[in-house]
Design a protein around this motif. Structure first.
Motif, PDB file in Angstrom:
ATOM      1  N   ARG A  23      18.520 -20.069  28.682  1.00 28.78           N
ATOM      2  CA  ARG A  23      18.932 -20.047  30.080  1.00 28.78           C
ATOM      3  C   ARG A  23      17.692 -20.088  30.957  1.00 28.78           C
ATOM      4  O   ARG A  23      16.582 -19.800  30.499  1.00 28.78           O
ATOM      5  N   LEU A  24      17.898 -20.419  32.226  1.00 26.88           N
ATOM      6  CA  LEU A  24      16.744 -20.537  33.118  1.00 26.88           C
ATOM      7  C   LEU A  24      16.094 -19.178  33.373  1.00 26.88           C
ATOM      8  O   LEU A  24      14.924 -19.099  33.716  1.00 26.88           O
ATOM      9  N   ASP A  25      16.845 -18.093  33.195  1.00 30.35           N
ATOM     10  CA  ASP A  25      16.223 -16.786  33.328  1.00 30.35           C
ATOM     11  C   ASP A  25      15.482 -16.387  32.047  1.00 30.35           C
ATOM     12  O   ASP A  25      15.169 -15.218  31.845  1.00 30.35           O
ATOM     13  N   SER A  26      15.244 -17.410  31.194  1.00 33.67           N
ATOM     14  CA  SER A  26      14.424 -17.282  29.988  1.00 33.67           C
ATOM     15  C   SER A  26      15.051 -16.400  28.915  1.00 33.67           C
ATOM     16  O   SER A  26      14.384 -16.027  27.972  1.00 33.67           O
TER      17      SER A  26
END
Lengths: 150, 121
Positions: A23-26
């Motif tokens: 996810r983009l929040d890593s």
């Protein structure tokens, strides 16, 4: 070899299998199959999906019931022989009345005290004799056993 | 899988938010860019009063892609966003901070003397 666990189904994933989703929040998630991945992306709750490990663990599926009771362990006392004394001697001593034992102990103490007193008196008498000798002949040295006995 | 007209998000602090790919660099007739490859983009959405303006053209390094790629360990990896990082003409990153996750291959390649990001996968 690192075996990972599926983020959705909690199945074990061996190397060469599975898919990692970042996810983009890593936060990264690992999925064993497309089915698990799709269910995750559809936001299905794995606690309500019947085939997941979480559901089965929650609802206690497939676990053979253990009927055997827990055995309670009790400590038992044994008389064992100690150094010189055998088990029977120890037991006999234990079974003696406490008063008798106390009387024996007091008697023993008394005896020991008397012994020590007698020894001290004897030493005193010897010391007096030695001092008398000294007064008569100053040059004569005190015998060696006197020096050690003090 | 970044091609002509793919929209990307920019994951750095240059003030650029969205860009659109107008050319894939790195070879003759290169059609598709994967993470770690440079592209040329048109800036579509930009925060005001920053270094860049809307409608400008800038080079971008592709960081993470929705399309999956395969590592030698056998794992297949994908992300939920197409993200990039603005480069200058010398292919060096313009920003001094990158947000979000970056594949460690890209990080190893482009971590030139300053911290790209702490989060990598």
């Amino acid at each position: 070899m690192k075996v990972e666990i599926c983020s959705y189904s909690h199945y074990r994933i061996h190397p060469g299998h599975g898919k990692r989703y970042v996810r983009l929040d890593s936060r990264s998630f690992v999925f064993i199959t497309r089915k698990a991945e799709k269910a995750f992306l559809n936001k299905c709750n794995p606690r309500r999906t019947r085939w997941t490990v979480i559901y089965r663990r929650m609802n206690k599926k497939g676990i053979s019931e253990e009927t055997s009771r827990k055995r309670n362990r009790k400590t038992k006392k044994f008389f064992r022989g100690v150094v010189g004394a055998s088990a029977e001697v120890v037991r006999a001593k234990r079974n003696q009345a406490p008063e008798l034992r106390e009387a024996q102990r007091n008697a023993a103490i008394k005896e020991a005290k008397e012994k020590s007193r007698a020894r001290k008196e004897a030493l005193k008498a010897q010391g007096a004799a030695a001092s008398q000798q000294k007064t008569f002949a100053k040059t004569v040295r005190a015998p060696k056993f006197m020096a050690t006995s003090r | 899988m970044i091609t002509f007209l793919t929209n990307l998000k920019i994951a750095d602090n240059t003030g650029v938010l969205n860009v659109q790919c107008i050319k894939v660099l790195g070879g003759h007739k290169m059609r598709v860019a994967i993470s770690g490859k440079p592209i040329v983009t048109a800036l579509k959405k930009v925060r005001p009063r920053k270094k860049f303006k809307k409608g400008e053209v800038a080079k971008v390094l592709v960081l993470s892609t929705k399309n999956r790629f395969r590592r030698n360990s056998g794992f297949i990896i994908n992300s939920n966003k197409n993200t990039g990082l603005i480069l200058n003409d010398g292919f060096a990153p313009v920003a001094n901070r990158v947000t979000g996750a970056v594949p460690h291959e890209v990080r190893a390649k482009y971590n030139r003397g300053y911290l790209l990001t702490r989060k990598n996968y």
